[in-house]
Scaffold this motif. Structure first.
Motif, PDB file in Angstrom:
ATOM      1  N   GLU A   1       7.781  -1.122  20.352  1.00  0.00           N
ATOM      2  CA  GLU A   1       8.572  -0.032  19.798  1.00  0.00           C
ATOM      3  C   GLU A   1       8.569  -0.014  18.286  1.00  0.00           C
ATOM      4  N   ILE A   2       8.205  -1.132  17.650  1.00  0.00           N
ATOM      5  CA  ILE A   2       8.163  -1.178  16.183  1.00  0.00           C
ATOM      6  C   ILE A   2       6.728  -1.136  15.672  1.00  0.00           C
ATOM      7  N   ALA A   3       5.739  -1.128  16.564  1.00  0.00           N
ATOM      8  CA  ALA A   3       4.339  -1.092  16.150  1.00  0.00           C
ATOM      9  C   ALA A   3       3.886   0.349  15.955  1.00  0.00           C
ATOM     10  N   PRO A   4       3.173   0.677  14.882  1.00  0.00           N
ATOM     11  CA  PRO A   4       2.673   2.045  14.690  1.00  0.00           C
ATOM     12  C   PRO A   4       1.641   2.418  15.738  1.00  0.00           C
ATOM     13  N   ALA A   5       1.626   3.674  16.111  1.00  0.00           N
ATOM     14  CA  ALA A   5       0.670   4.170  17.099  1.00  0.00           C
ATOM     15  C   ALA A   5      -0.738   4.169  16.504  1.00  0.00           C
ATOM     16  N   PRO A   6      -1.774   4.047  17.342  1.00  0.00           N
ATOM     17  CA  PRO A   6      -3.148   4.029  16.816  1.00  0.00           C
ATOM     18  C   PRO A   6      -3.665   5.399  16.392  1.00  0.00           C
ATOM     19  N   PHE A   7      -2.940   6.488  16.685  1.00  0.00           N
ATOM     20  CA  PHE A   7      -3.388   7.825  16.293  1.00  0.00           C
ATOM     21  C   PHE A   7      -2.362   8.454  15.359  1.00  0.00           C
TER      22      PHE A   7
ATOM     23  N   ARG B   1       0.842  -1.196   0.000  1.00  0.00           N
ATOM     24  CA  ARG B   1       0.000   0.000   0.000  1.00  0.00           C
ATOM     25  C   ARG B   1       0.881   1.251   0.000  1.00  0.00           C
ATOM     26  N   VAL B   2       0.561   2.186  -0.869  1.00  0.00           N
ATOM     27  CA  VAL B   2       1.400   3.369  -1.066  1.00  0.00           C
ATOM     28  C   VAL B   2       1.439   4.234   0.185  1.00  0.00           C
ATOM     29  N   TYR B   3       0.302   4.415   0.843  1.00  0.00           N
ATOM     30  CA  TYR B   3       0.234   5.331   1.975  1.00  0.00           C
ATOM     31  C   TYR B   3       0.760   4.729   3.267  1.00  0.00           C
ATOM     32  N   CYS B   4       1.236   3.490   3.226  1.00  0.00           N
ATOM     33  CA  CYS B   4       1.911   2.915   4.392  1.00  0.00           C
ATOM     34  C   CYS B   4       3.400   3.234   4.395  1.00  0.00           C
ATOM     35  N   ASN B   5       3.890   3.854   3.328  1.00  0.00           N
ATOM     36  CA  ASN B   5       5.277   4.346   3.261  1.00  0.00           C
ATOM     37  C   ASN B   5       6.313   3.260   3.534  1.00  0.00           C
ATOM     38  N   GLY B   6       6.124   2.090   2.940  1.00  0.00           N
ATOM     39  CA  GLY B   6       7.122   1.026   3.053  1.00  0.00           C
ATOM     40  C   GLY B   6       7.223   0.415   4.430  1.00  0.00           C
ATOM     41  N   CYS B   7       6.113   0.310   5.158  1.00  0.00           N
ATOM     42  CA  CYS B   7       6.128  -0.297   6.487  1.00  0.00           C
ATOM     43  C   CYS B   7       6.447  -1.787   6.366  1.00  0.00           C
ATOM     44  N   ASN B   8       7.328  -2.286   7.222  1.00  0.00           N
ATOM     45  CA  ASN B   8       7.679  -3.702   7.207  1.00  0.00           C
ATOM     46  C   ASN B   8       6.478  -4.557   7.611  1.00  0.00           C
ATOM     47  N   ILE B   9       6.402  -5.736   7.040  1.00  0.00           N
ATOM     48  CA  ILE B   9       5.286  -6.634   7.265  1.00  0.00           C
ATOM     49  C   ILE B   9       5.800  -7.971   7.783  1.00  0.00           C
ATOM     50  N   VAL B  10       4.893  -8.798   8.267  1.00  0.00           N
ATOM     51  CA  VAL B  10       5.237 -10.105   8.817  1.00  0.00           C
ATOM     52  C   VAL B  10       4.309 -11.145   8.210  1.00  0.00           C
TER      53      VAL B  10
ATOM     54  N   ASN C   1       0.434  -1.238   9.976  1.00  0.00           N
ATOM     55  CA  ASN C   1       0.021   0.153   9.811  1.00  0.00           C
ATOM     56  C   ASN C   1      -1.423   0.255   9.321  1.00  0.00           C
ATOM     57  N   CYS C   2      -1.768  -0.506   8.289  1.00  0.00           N
ATOM     58  CA  CYS C   2      -3.133  -0.480   7.769  1.00  0.00           C
ATOM     59  C   CYS C   2      -3.970  -1.632   8.282  1.00  0.00           C
ATOM     60  N   ASN C   3      -3.361  -2.533   9.083  1.00  0.00           N
ATOM     61  CA  ASN C   3      -4.083  -3.662   9.691  1.00  0.00           C
ATOM     62  C   ASN C   3      -4.792  -4.511   8.642  1.00  0.00           C
ATOM     63  N   ASP C   4      -4.101  -4.778   7.549  1.00  0.00           N
ATOM     64  CA  ASP C   4      -4.670  -5.592   6.487  1.00  0.00           C
ATOM     65  C   ASP C   4      -3.645  -6.624   6.045  1.00  0.00           C
ATOM     66  N   ILE C   5      -4.104  -7.647   5.319  1.00  0.00           N
ATOM     67  CA  ILE C   5      -3.219  -8.710   4.858  1.00  0.00           C
ATOM     68  C   ILE C   5      -3.167  -8.690   3.333  1.00  0.00           C
ATOM     69  N   TYR C   6      -2.040  -9.156   2.802  1.00  0.00           N
ATOM     70  CA  TYR C   6      -1.801  -9.126   1.367  1.00  0.00           C
ATOM     71  C   TYR C   6      -1.174 -10.441   0.922  1.00  0.00           C
TER      72      TYR C   6
ATOM     73  N   GLY D   1       0.346   1.190  23.889  1.00  0.00           N
ATOM     74  CA  GLY D   1       0.093   1.320  22.465  1.00  0.00           C
ATOM     75  C   GLY D   1       1.374   1.288  21.664  1.00  0.00           C
ATOM     76  N   GLY D   2       1.247   1.384  20.352  1.00  0.00           N
ATOM     77  CA  GLY D   2       2.419   1.384  19.493  1.00  0.00           C
ATOM     78  C   GLY D   2       3.287   2.599  19.740  1.00  0.00           C
ATOM     79  N   GLN D   3       4.585   2.423  19.637  1.00  0.00           N
ATOM     80  CA  GLN D   3       5.529   3.491  19.941  1.00  0.00           C
ATOM     81  C   GLN D   3       6.223   4.035  18.696  1.00  0.00           C
ATOM     82  N   LYS D   4       5.707   3.718  17.531  1.00  0.00           N
ATOM     83  CA  LYS D   4       6.301   4.174  16.279  1.00  0.00           C
ATOM     84  C   LYS D   4       5.322   5.106  15.571  1.00  0.00           C
ATOM     85  N   PRO D   5       5.805   6.199  14.980  1.00  0.00           N
ATOM     86  CA  PRO D   5       4.879   7.091  14.258  1.00  0.00           C
ATOM     87  C   PRO D   5       4.184   6.351  13.121  1.00  0.00           C
ATOM     88  N   ALA D   6       2.878   6.530  13.034  1.00  0.00           N
ATOM     89  CA  ALA D   6       2.091   5.821  12.032  1.00  0.00           C
ATOM     90  C   ALA D   6       2.016   6.630  10.745  1.00  0.00           C
TER      91      ALA D   6
END
Length: 338
Positions: free
Chosen positions: A215-221, A153-162, A181-186, A258-263
């Motif tokens: 520390e690697i999870a995006p914040a909910p806000f 997803r473009v607006y996730c700015n290259g967020c790492n996935i698992v 970041n977007c809480n979706d699966i691909y 909560g997540g400690q990484k800027p979303a």
């Protein structure tokens, strides 16, 4: 006569030198042979120490797997219930652990059957291993190295996935990739991952992974940058206090749970000639609210479990009372009748 006598010692000395040279070459050849033997032995040593687990994880398409320790596999508690799911249990266990089978045991004519069972056994054990502390640590190392890739997803700015699965039972679906970041699966981008079962990673791992490493999870806000016309929530866009606060300060999440990484909270807005397409239009954006994030953590306490504002309307309490009341049997008489 004197000249002949003088030449004889020279010839004898020359013969001695030739013999020394010949003998010296022979000794050197023996040394080189010994050295070659040593080189051959050292080159064959690493291949002999390659285990089945290391070989399996190094196969193309198995980059998502981590190496499960043999101590974890040998513990019977960690294998509870798997013997009923894996055919040829004993033979598969011997193959995974590199144990030589008994000579008296009946031999299976087709080895490929045992290989399939060993792969299934290792995959189900892998699902349980990555939920332990050692397994999570092994996966965080692969996550930091970018072994799983980034969100498409473009607006996730290259967020790492698992990696994750949509079922804990094997044979139902292939492996998928979860974006925090977007809480979706691909679907994985490469076709070589289409043969990997999603049950080998399970449905619990991605969420437990980001709960363990906040520390690697995006914040909910998410607060949009200054000058941005996109609004993340209905109340945040009209609230004057958000415009007065500084938006270029360092990110600090006051909630330690909560997540400690800027979303990355950007949401795509369809436009035609610069005008936004209405959600009521046939070609308008659908389910866009799923991508929205509140501007501050305080706004998370102002919505209920369904995402509705608590004090928006006075009908909120009436709806709760209606939901709590039991319906009479007469209202269900005609349900399901054609």
């Amino acid at each position: 006569m004197r000249r002949l006598q003088q030449q004889e010692p020279e010839v004898a000395q020359g013969e001695i030198e030739e013999e020394e040279v010949v003998s010296g070459v022979a000794e050197g050849d023996e040394v080189m042979e010994d050295a070659d033997d040593g080189r051959e032995y050292s080159s064959s040593t690493p291949t002999s120490t390659l285990t089945w687990i290391s070989w399996f994880c190094a196969l193309p398409g198995h980059e998502y797997f981590c190496e499960v320790s043999e101590d974890f596999i040998e513990d019977d508690f960690n294998l509870t219930g798997l013997n009923a799911m894996v055919p040829f249990w004993k033979e598969a266990m011997e193959m995974v652990l590199d144990v030589e089978p008994d000579e008296d045991a009946p031999k299976i004519p087709d080895v490929s059957i045992v290989e399939a069972s060993a792969e299934l056994l290792y995959g189900l054990v892998h699902q349980r291993y990555i939920l332990t502390r050692a397994g999570l640590q092994a996966m965080i190392d692969k996550y930091d190295g970018g072994s799983f890739g980034s969100c498409p997803r473009v607006y996730c700015n290259g967020c790492n996935i698992v990696p994750c699965g949509r079922s804990d039972l094997p044979g139902l679906d292939t492996v998928k990739l979860y974006c925090p970041n977007c809480n979706d699966i691909y679907t994985p981008p490469s076709s070589r991952f289409q043969g990997v079962d999603g049950a080998f990673f399970g449905t619990t791992f991605p969420h437990l992974f980001f709960q363990s490493y906040r520390e690697i999870a995006p914040a909910p806000f998410y607060r949009p940058p200054s000058g941005s016309s996109s609004s993340m929530s209905g109340r945040s866009s009209g609230s004057p206090q958000h415009s007065q606060e500084g938006r270029h300060t360092a990110f600090v999440n006051p909630n330690p749970h909560g997540g400690q990484k800027p979303a990355a909270g950007g949401v795509y807005q369809p436009k035609i000639y610069g005008f936004k397409v209405s959600e009521r239009a046939k070609c308008g954006p659908r389910m866009q609210w799923m991508r929205l994030r509140p501007w501050s953590p305080e706004e998370l306490d102002e919505v209920d479990s369904r995402g509705r504002w608590i004090d928006d309307d006075e009908e909120y309490e009436d709806e709760q009372e209606e939901e709590g009341e039991d319906k009479q049997m007469g209202e269900f008489d005609n349900v399901g009748i054609l």
